[in-house]
Design a protein around this motif. Structure first.
Motif, short mmCIF file in Angstrom:
data_model
loop_
_atom_site.label_atom_id
_atom_site.label_comp_id
_atom_site.label_asym_id
_atom_site.label_seq_id
_atom_site.Cartn_x
_atom_site.Cartn_y
_atom_site.Cartn_z
N GLY A 1 -7.17 80.00 -45.70
CA GLY A 1 -6.01 80.05 -44.81
C GLY A 1 -5.01 81.15 -45.08
N LEU A 2 -5.25 81.99 -46.08
CA LEU A 2 -4.33 83.09 -46.35
C LEU A 2 -4.39 84.11 -45.22
CD1 LEU A 2 -2.40 84.52 -48.38
CD2 LEU A 2 -4.44 85.65 -49.32
N ASP A 3 -3.23 84.40 -44.61
CA ASP A 3 -3.17 85.32 -43.47
C ASP A 3 -2.79 86.74 -43.87
OD1 ASP A 3 -3.76 83.46 -41.27
OD2 ASP A 3 -1.85 82.53 -41.81
N SER A 4 -1.90 86.89 -44.83
CA SER A 4 -1.47 88.21 -45.26
C SER A 4 -0.86 88.09 -46.65
CB SER A 4 -0.47 88.83 -44.27
OG SER A 4 0.68 88.02 -44.14
N ILE A 5 -0.64 89.25 -47.28
CA ILE A 5 -0.19 89.29 -48.67
C ILE A 5 1.15 90.01 -48.76
CG2 ILE A 5 -0.69 90.26 -50.96
CD1 ILE A 5 -3.65 89.92 -50.35
#
Length: 391
Positions: free
Chosen positions: A172-176
């Motif tokens: 579920g990580l979309d951006s950093i």
């Protein structure tokens, strides 16, 4: 300085027109360009990249899932060592759910979630947390885990970087976020954060993430022990990486806050902040968005920064803990951010983490006003912290 030399003026003119300037020329501008001229040139770049006179902001929340950290950075007043039973914490899911729900109720579109380098959390813990967020809040944008955190997860779990990033993305990580960059010069990092990742390891996370389709922001924290040469080297590394992958959505520079830190020292001036931001806008020609740092500079300088290359006012900061731990207490609201933007002569628009407009307003919004005279005045002699020194 107040004047601009002939050579510096020629560099400014070229940069304003869209020519790429060299690292040596960017360094020359620090010494030979007047602050007002830097602002005019940076504003020309901003207007060329964003001709519609829109200045954006985001409604989100900075969530720190833990303050337990083993890196002991000398510039950080936020972390607590493992075993600190009084002030150390690792938030349970229920607390994080509540923070997300409060954010959504205020019109937020996402969260920025970072934490300390916790020594025992397995990769599965992060995956489970991300999945639980997406299951409960499927439209929530999760902007999480800075490069040092991700390298820490790699180290603790003894898994390859690509595998860790791929698993976080699938969970579920979309951006950093671009946190932990500080100054991307190892000699500087050895002085202020010797236990944190090297500049190469920091950039490796971004390179691999971009190639996996995970976008990110990029940051620079300055005004501590670095030299002007170090600042330019940092900017050069950022520009080179963007040339390779194009994955940086925005550049964000802010000043070191010495309160309550081991490093201590003096805070740099607002003039130095504006000078550095303007040069960043002129030199880093391949990142579309540049964010004003009202969180460290105060809303007054944050507003003036819109004339020094910035096209975004960042977040309303429903919650912020790291800078606050260093004694900084600037805060604002959506209404105030919109007022500051409109008073500077721009159209305020709410965006999401990926800089897409989300407010649904017909364009243009409410009528903007002419910039206040105070915003057009020279700012060479501004004190630290903004138009008024912080109390």
């Amino acid at each position: 300085m107040s004047g601009t030399t002939g050579r510096a003026g020629a560099i400014l003119e070229r940069a304003a027109e869209g020519d790429r300037i060299s690292a040596a020329e960017a360094r020359f501008l620090f010494d030979e360009a007047g602050l007002m001229d830097l602002g005019l040139a940076a504003d020309s770049v901003r207007r060329r990249l964003h001709p519609d006179r829109v200045v954006t902001y985001i409604v989100d929340r900075n969530i720190n899932y833990t303050n337990i950290c083993v890196t002991k950075c000398s510039f950080c007043a936020f972390y607590r060592l493992p075993g600190d039973a009084t002030e150390g914490y690792l938030h349970p899911k229920e607390v994080l759910f509540q923070k997300i729900e409060e954010t959504l109720e205020l019109g937020g579109t996402g969260i920025l979630m970072q934490g300390g380098h916790h020594p025992t959390l397995p990769l599965e813990w992060y995956e489970d947390l991300l999945r639980s967020f997406k299951e409960r809040y499927p439209t929530l944008h999760i902007h999480a885990f800075s490069p040092p955190e991700i390298q820490h997860i790699v180290h603790v779990n003894r898994r390859p970087l690509d595998e860790v990033l791929d698993r976080l993305k699938k969970a579920g990580l979309d951006s950093i976020p671009g946190g932990g960059g500080e100054i991307l010069v190892d000699a500087v990092r050895e002085k202020i954060s010797p236990l944190k990742v090297s500049s190469g390891d920091w950039m490796a996370v971004m390179d691999h993430a971009h190639r996996l389709g995970i976008p990110s922001t990029v940051t620079m924290m300055f005004g501590h022990v670095e030299s002007l040469d170090d600042r330019v080297e940092h900017l050069a590394k950022v520009r080179e990486q963007q040339d390779r992958t194009g994955g940086f959505t925005a550049f964000i520079a802010w000043t070191y806050k010495p309160g309550n830190t081991e490093l201590r020292g003096k805070e740099t001036t607002s003039a130095d902040y504006l000078r550095t931001q303007a040069i960043a806008r002129l030199f880093v020609d391949n990142i579309l968005n540049l964010q004003s740092s009202w969180v460290t500079q105060g809303t007054g300088i944050g507003q003036i920064a819109l004339y020094y290359g910035a096209n975004d006012m960042g977040s309303v900061m429903i919650e912020e803990n790291v800078v606050r731990s260093a004694g900084n207490t600037y805060c604002t609201t959506r209404d105030e951010l919109e007022r500051l933007i409109a008073e500077a002569g721009y159209h305020p628009r709410q965006r999401d983490t990926l800089y897409r407009l989300v407010d649904g307003r017909s364009y243009p919004p409410t009528e903007i006003v002419a910039p206040a005279a105070s915003l057009r005045a020279p700012v060479e002699r501004l004190p630290r912290g903004g138009a008024e020194a912080p109390g």
